[in-house]
Design an enzyme around this catalytic site. Structure first.
Site, PDB file in Angstrom:
ATOM      1  N   SER A 108       0.837  -1.192   0.000  1.00 66.21           N
ATOM      2  CA  SER A 108       0.000   0.000   0.000  1.00 66.21           C
ATOM      3  C   SER A 108       0.882   1.256   0.000  1.00 66.21           C
ATOM      4  O   SER A 108       1.723   1.422  -0.888  1.00 66.21           O
ATOM      5  CB  SER A 108      -0.959  -0.046   1.190  1.00 66.21           C
ATOM      6  N   HIS A 134      -6.808  -5.874  -1.342  1.00 70.17           N
ATOM      7  CA  HIS A 134      -5.671  -4.977  -1.133  1.00 70.17           C
ATOM      8  C   HIS A 134      -4.664  -5.494  -0.114  1.00 70.17           C
ATOM      9  O   HIS A 134      -3.462  -5.465  -0.349  1.00 70.17           O
ATOM     10  CB  HIS A 134      -6.205  -3.610  -0.682  1.00 70.17           C
ATOM     11  N   ASP A 174      -8.367  -5.403  -6.008  1.00 69.01           N
ATOM     12  CA  ASP A 174      -7.989  -4.372  -5.052  1.00 69.01           C
ATOM     13  C   ASP A 174      -8.965  -3.202  -5.181  1.00 69.01           C
ATOM     14  O   ASP A 174      -9.097  -2.606  -6.252  1.00 69.01           O
ATOM     15  CB  ASP A 174      -6.558  -3.910  -5.346  1.00 69.01           C
TER      16      ASP A 174
END
Length: 421
Positions: free
Chosen positions: A232, A360, A326
């Protein structure tokens, strides 16, 4: 004979390792429900259950018997772990103290009612984060705030800087597990921890450079370069480190962005402003949760291009691990764009591994899929994407892929049979 739960290994194992679960002493064909539960350090309860039927000998082996329903169905030997869900809404399982294990409680209940059956047997299983001999060394050197995990022995070991996302603080659980695979891993905080800045409005890449230099100067870390592992926001910072800093030999980017997001990044005389977000593009799911996948502006359009990290400067070897579902941002798009830019400048083609129905937060193996949780930048719970089983399978594969990649590019001996506890 009274029913008994058999766990292998019996004395617990590392959190990224499977446990074999079986039950003996049941009646032939007896219907039972297995129920798993653990509490995190904040007191939140995570639970899963599945219905089974004993074989003709009164035995049940989750490696051979399919679940007949419950939190999952089919042949899923580790389903009782990856299918766990919290009793608190929008809560994600995170390990905050790696020096203690998660304690998994397993119950065997008569019949197929997860809350109404008579308790037949129970057992506890410890899920550890420190392999035998791994050393945990707090780092407070200059501006650097981190924890270094060193494998058993004198080394030198391949070094890795480990970065998490916008939640801030210092998370150690991935670094501690990787150290058991033969790497010297520095879990690095970069804001909202100790005396570091409380926000990430402005980040200075010199801080990360200082951390890399500290790691390379350690007598048990081999050079001439180190790796960076980021997810991330940590993946975005991994891009930046590989693009601006020396001695980044290999980078694993898990669902990262090629643009600066959420705050300004500075390095020497260069300043990179963040790409903007259009809140009008935030959608609501049918359960009322926010879906922000389209909210981030396209960094390839207009003035947004100034936020793109100049990855083409990098001579680093890259591995991109991408969840195709995601819902934080369009990770596959960013990985493909980074690949195009690298190859257009004659750089090594990065390896891209895409995982269908995967969201994600790709964690170490057997961490449960998190549907939605608080997003620091959005200020509200958002969905992360993915489907529970596919996401769980992706985590197992991604964990092995990143280890293989780092061993290839940083050296060291790959450990295929981790030490028992």
């Amino acid at each position: 004979m009274a029913p008994t739960v058999i766990l292998e290994p019996a004395d617990g194992c590392l959190c990224d390792q499977p446990v074999r679960i079986s039950v003996r002493g049941l009646a032939p064909g007896q219907p039972v429900t297995l129920r798993a539960a653990l509490r995190d350090e904040k007191g939140a309860l995570f639970r899963a259950h599945a219905r089974y039927r004993a074989d003709a000998h009164g035995q049940l082996d989750l490696a051979r018997a399919p679940a007949l329903g419950g939190s999952f169905a089919g042949l899923e030997p580790m389903g009782l772990l990856w299918a766990m869900q919290p009793d608190r809404p929008f809560w994600r399982l995170i390990k905050r103290d790696v020096q203690t294990p998660f304690v998994l409680e397993l119950d065997v209940l008569d019949g197929h009612e997860p809350d109404g059956g008579r308790l037949l047997a129970k057992a506890e299983h410890e899920r550890h984060f420190l392999a035998p001999g791994v050393r945990r060394v707090p780092v407070r050197e200059g501006r650097v705030r981190a924890t270094l995990f060193l494998p058993p022995g004198t080394g030198p070991f391949p070094g890795i800087v480990d970065l998490f996302g916008v939640g801030g603080g210092l998370l150690e659980y991935r670094a501690s597990l990787l150290a058991g695979k033969g790497f010297a891993v520095m879990a690095l905080a970069y804001y909202n921890y100790d005396d570091l800045p409380k926000s990430m409005d402005v980040l200075h890449l010199e801080y990360f450079e200082e951390a890399v230099n500290y790691l390379l100067s350690h007598p048990q870390v081999k050079g001439p370069g180190v790796g960076v592992l980021g997810i991330s926001k940590g993946g975005e910072l991994g891009f930046a480190m590989a693009s601006f800093l020396k001695n980044i030999t290999a980078a694993v980017i898990i669902n990262g962005c090629i643009s600066i997001v959420g705050g300004t990044l500075r390095y020497k005389d260069e300043t990179m402003l963040p790409v903007g977000m259009d809140v009008r593009r935030i959608k609501r799911t049918k359960d009322g949760l926010k879906d922000v996948v389209d909210a981030l502006n396209n960094p390839l359009e207009g003035p947004n291009q100034k936020s793109i990290i100049p990855v083409e400067r990098s001579d680093t070897a890259f591995l991109f691990l991408v969840g195709l579902d995601d819902h934080n941002w369009r990770s596959e798009f960013y990985a493909r764009e980074a690949s195009k830019r690298l190859q257009a400048h004659g750089k090594e083609e990065p390896q891209i591994i895409c995982y269908p129905d995967t969201g994600h937060n790709i964690e170490p193996p057997y961490f449960p899929w998190c549907k939605a949780s608080q997003h620091s930048l959005v200020g509200a719970p958002v969905i992360w994407g993915g489907e529970p089983r596919a996401h769980a399978m992706a985590q197992v594969d991604a964990w092995q892929q990143l280890q293989t990649f780092f061993h290839k590019h940083l050296g060291g001996k790959e450990r295929t049979n981790p030490s028992k506890l």
